[in-house]
Design a protein around this motif. Sequence first.
Motif, PDB file in Angstrom:
ATOM      1  N   TRP A 128       0.822  -1.224   0.000  1.00 48.98           N
ATOM      2  CA  TRP A 128       0.000   0.000   0.000  1.00 48.98           C
ATOM      3  C   TRP A 128       0.847   1.262   0.000  1.00 48.98           C
ATOM      4  O   TRP A 128       0.466   2.289  -0.555  1.00 48.98           O
ATOM      5  CB  TRP A 128      -0.967  -0.008   1.188  1.00 48.98           C
ATOM      6  CG  TRP A 128      -0.344   0.298   2.526  1.00 48.98           C
ATOM      7  CD1 TRP A 128       0.358  -0.581   3.316  1.00 48.98           C
ATOM      8  CD2 TRP A 128      -0.356   1.540   3.217  1.00 48.98           C
ATOM      9  NE1 TRP A 128       0.777   0.054   4.458  1.00 48.98           N
ATOM     10  CE2 TRP A 128       0.345   1.362   4.433  1.00 48.98           C
ATOM     11  CE3 TRP A 128      -0.897   2.793   2.952  1.00 48.98           C
ATOM     12  CZ2 TRP A 128       0.530   2.377   5.358  1.00 48.98           C
ATOM     13  CZ3 TRP A 128      -0.724   3.814   3.869  1.00 48.98           C
ATOM     14  CH2 TRP A 128      -0.007   3.605   5.062  1.00 48.98           C
ATOM     15  N   TYR A 131       2.045   3.843  -3.004  1.00 44.69           N
ATOM     16  CA  TYR A 131       1.377   5.068  -3.455  1.00 44.69           C
ATOM     17  C   TYR A 131       1.976   6.296  -2.776  1.00 44.69           C
ATOM     18  O   TYR A 131       2.051   7.368  -3.377  1.00 44.69           O
ATOM     19  CB  TYR A 131      -0.133   4.985  -3.210  1.00 44.69           C
ATOM     20  CG  TYR A 131      -0.773   3.932  -4.076  1.00 44.69           C
ATOM     21  CD1 TYR A 131      -0.766   4.066  -5.459  1.00 44.69           C
ATOM     22  CD2 TYR A 131      -1.333   2.788  -3.530  1.00 44.69           C
ATOM     23  CE1 TYR A 131      -1.323   3.102  -6.274  1.00 44.69           C
ATOM     24  CE2 TYR A 131      -1.894   1.808  -4.342  1.00 44.69           C
ATOM     25  CZ  TYR A 131      -1.881   1.969  -5.709  1.00 44.69           C
ATOM     26  OH  TYR A 131      -2.417   1.013  -6.516  1.00 44.69           O
ATOM     27  N   SER A 134       5.246   6.765  -4.547  1.00 43.89           N
ATOM     28  CA  SER A 134       5.120   7.315  -5.907  1.00 43.89           C
ATOM     29  C   SER A 134       4.824   8.815  -5.845  1.00 43.89           C
ATOM     30  O   SER A 134       5.309   9.581  -6.676  1.00 43.89           O
ATOM     31  CB  SER A 134       4.073   6.556  -6.717  1.00 43.89           C
ATOM     32  OG  SER A 134       2.784   6.971  -6.380  1.00 43.89           O
ATOM     33  N   SER A 169      -6.444   4.900  -5.127  1.00 44.91           N
ATOM     34  CA  SER A 169      -4.981   5.053  -5.257  1.00 44.91           C
ATOM     35  C   SER A 169      -4.600   6.493  -5.590  1.00 44.91           C
ATOM     36  O   SER A 169      -3.628   7.013  -5.038  1.00 44.91           O
ATOM     37  CB  SER A 169      -4.422   4.083  -6.305  1.00 44.91           C
ATOM     38  OG  SER A 169      -5.118   4.200  -7.505  1.00 44.91           O
ATOM     39  N   THR A 173      -2.272   8.918  -3.249  1.00 45.53           N
ATOM     40  CA  THR A 173      -1.087   9.554  -3.808  1.00 45.53           C
ATOM     41  C   THR A 173      -1.143  11.066  -3.627  1.00 45.53           C
ATOM     42  O   THR A 173      -0.176  11.691  -3.187  1.00 45.53           O
ATOM     43  CB  THR A 173      -1.007   9.242  -5.317  1.00 45.53           C
ATOM     44  OG1 THR A 173      -1.204   7.845  -5.494  1.00 45.53           O
ATOM     45  CG2 THR A 173       0.318   9.631  -5.907  1.00 45.53           C
ATOM     46  N   SER A 200       2.281   9.337 -11.611  1.00 46.65           N
ATOM     47  CA  SER A 200       2.587   8.520 -10.433  1.00 46.65           C
ATOM     48  C   SER A 200       2.209   7.056 -10.595  1.00 46.65           C
ATOM     49  O   SER A 200       2.887   6.182 -10.063  1.00 46.65           O
ATOM     50  CB  SER A 200       1.871   9.103  -9.222  1.00 46.65           C
ATOM     51  OG  SER A 200       0.475   9.034  -9.457  1.00 46.65           O
ATOM     52  N   ASP A 201       1.116   6.779 -11.310  1.00 45.17           N
ATOM     53  CA  ASP A 201       0.694   5.387 -11.445  1.00 45.17           C
ATOM     54  C   ASP A 201       1.730   4.531 -12.155  1.00 45.17           C
ATOM     55  O   ASP A 201       1.755   3.320 -11.996  1.00 45.17           O
ATOM     56  CB  ASP A 201      -0.645   5.294 -12.182  1.00 45.17           C
ATOM     57  CG  ASP A 201      -1.808   5.147 -11.213  1.00 45.17           C
ATOM     58  OD1 ASP A 201      -1.587   5.319 -10.005  1.00 45.17           O
ATOM     59  OD2 ASP A 201      -2.920   4.851 -11.671  1.00 45.17           O
ATOM     60  N   VAL A 204       3.730   2.381  -9.933  1.00 52.14           N
ATOM     61  CA  VAL A 204       3.181   1.088  -9.504  1.00 52.14           C
ATOM     62  C   VAL A 204       2.836   0.205 -10.704  1.00 52.14           C
ATOM     63  O   VAL A 204       2.110  -0.775 -10.581  1.00 52.14           O
ATOM     64  CB  VAL A 204       1.941   1.256  -8.589  1.00 52.14           C
ATOM     65  CG1 VAL A 204       2.333   1.875  -7.261  1.00 52.14           C
ATOM     66  CG2 VAL A 204       0.861   2.084  -9.257  1.00 52.14           C
ATOM     67  N   GLN A 213      -6.140  11.629 -11.216  1.00 53.96           N
ATOM     68  CA  GLN A 213      -5.401  12.663 -10.488  1.00 53.96           C
ATOM     69  C   GLN A 213      -6.021  14.037 -10.758  1.00 53.96           C
ATOM     70  O   GLN A 213      -6.161  14.841  -9.840  1.00 53.96           O
ATOM     71  CB  GLN A 213      -3.922  12.642 -10.915  1.00 53.96           C
ATOM     72  CG  GLN A 213      -3.190  11.350 -10.578  1.00 53.96           C
ATOM     73  CD  GLN A 213      -3.478  10.202 -11.535  1.00 53.96           C
ATOM     74  OE1 GLN A 213      -4.175  10.356 -12.537  1.00 53.96           O
ATOM     75  NE2 GLN A 213      -2.934   9.034 -11.233  1.00 53.96           N
TER      76      GLN A 213
END
Length: 485
Positions: A128, A131, A134, A169, A173, A200-201, A204, A213
Amino acid sequence: MTAAELMQALARRDAQILAHVGEIYGTDEAALAPACERLFVALHRYADTFSGDQPVVVVRAPGRVNLIGEHTDYNGLPVMPMAITRDVLVVAGAAADARVQVTNIDRNYADRSFALARHIPPFSTGDWCNYIKSATQGLIDLWDRADDLHGVNMVISGTVPLASGLSSSAAFTIAAALALLATHRRTLAPLLFAETMAHSDHYVGMASGGMDQAASVLGLAGKALKIDFHPLRVQPVALPHDTLIVVCHSRVRAAKAGNARDEYNRRVVECRIATALLHAAAPARAATAPALLSEWLARDTRGFDDALQQIQAHLHPGGYTLAEIAHALQLAPDTVLRTLCVTKAGLQYGAPAHGFKLLERARHVISEARRVEQSFTLLQAMPAEAAAQFGALMNASHESCRADYEISCTELDELVLLAREAGAAGARLTGAGFGGCTVNLLRAGAAPDFMRFMNERYYEPRELARAGDNQFEFAPATGAGVIFA
Ligand code: GLA
């Protein structure tokens, strides 16, 4: 203020503090009381875990529900989501060392800590805290340095259902990034912030676009958003008069760390291949090759109708093999794999057993983008029959997601059919798909009966009714921000 002072202010129901909280969660007691309680619990944890006597900031970032425009964002084409009141709240304070320390109110998430550095290695897949990492990495990449940052302690309290297509997510973030910004007394312009976090994704392993976002950062109370990309632009849109939004959870998990991620990334790859093939076949093609379907649409076609005709004329239904694609593009198969089939995170997707589906995927994306534009025009003009017309576009979107994009599942299809039986003007899956939620457009006042019907027909037979958190009525909520600094 310190965590202790904020707790005292909440305990004596300080008018200014309540006004701040009420601005976001609503001023009626039914909304305000649980919001204050949640904040109090988070502050208490902060005081227990870190310190009650140091100044803290409180920030939040909402999840979102997408009304229409699914899997269009990474193709550079528009979406229409709204932010929701379910969110991630962070109480944060500066730390003397250069580490980020995180504890979650939900004890299912183990405490985590990591060192600030120019490059932060991820925890194992599915953790977890990736995030949070990131978010941190996104800001450090933007500033191109980490040596001027101090450590941050964070308490996280989330209410967005996980793996449900409601962007828990992105909320994680963005809330973490805001905590980092606020504890450093820094700010970013909202559009730049949303774009920075959109990358950012990839940290992951998701090759996603920027919708989640942007919706979380730029959400507006009472309005949905029409979002365009490259460059990022946002326009407010009203929901049809006398309607409301109810979201139903299928309770099928769409976990971004698992199969859903690979299926998602494969769609991204298929769109890229379709773009290359369509450009190669375009009768009046532009000199520069498009990287995205949006660019192909703008440069090689005369608009949506022409684009859909070209897709129909130049692509065939069913699977393509790698060899067939390589032949059409006059490239070596290996080059196709290296250039078109790799995500930014470096994951490679070869042809699945049934081959790459190109006509179907491109047809979905282009027709879906057209539905977003039609919805926008409709909702701006807002004729009397806007609810019925917008509902019809939502229904068509679900059908396209199901048949052409193949991101639905039997549970989502059942929820959508039941919703229409219950009188929803429109019903469709929302988010990445492969499980998660449906979004339903209802007439004002219809929510209680609708929810009762869905309970009887979907949740009770599956013995899910008592688990709670199955159905939510959402009004468009305000975007991410600092509540106390
Ligand atoms: C996920 C991604 C978004 C978008 C949707 C599908 O939520 O994070 O960028 O692609 O799926 O519309």
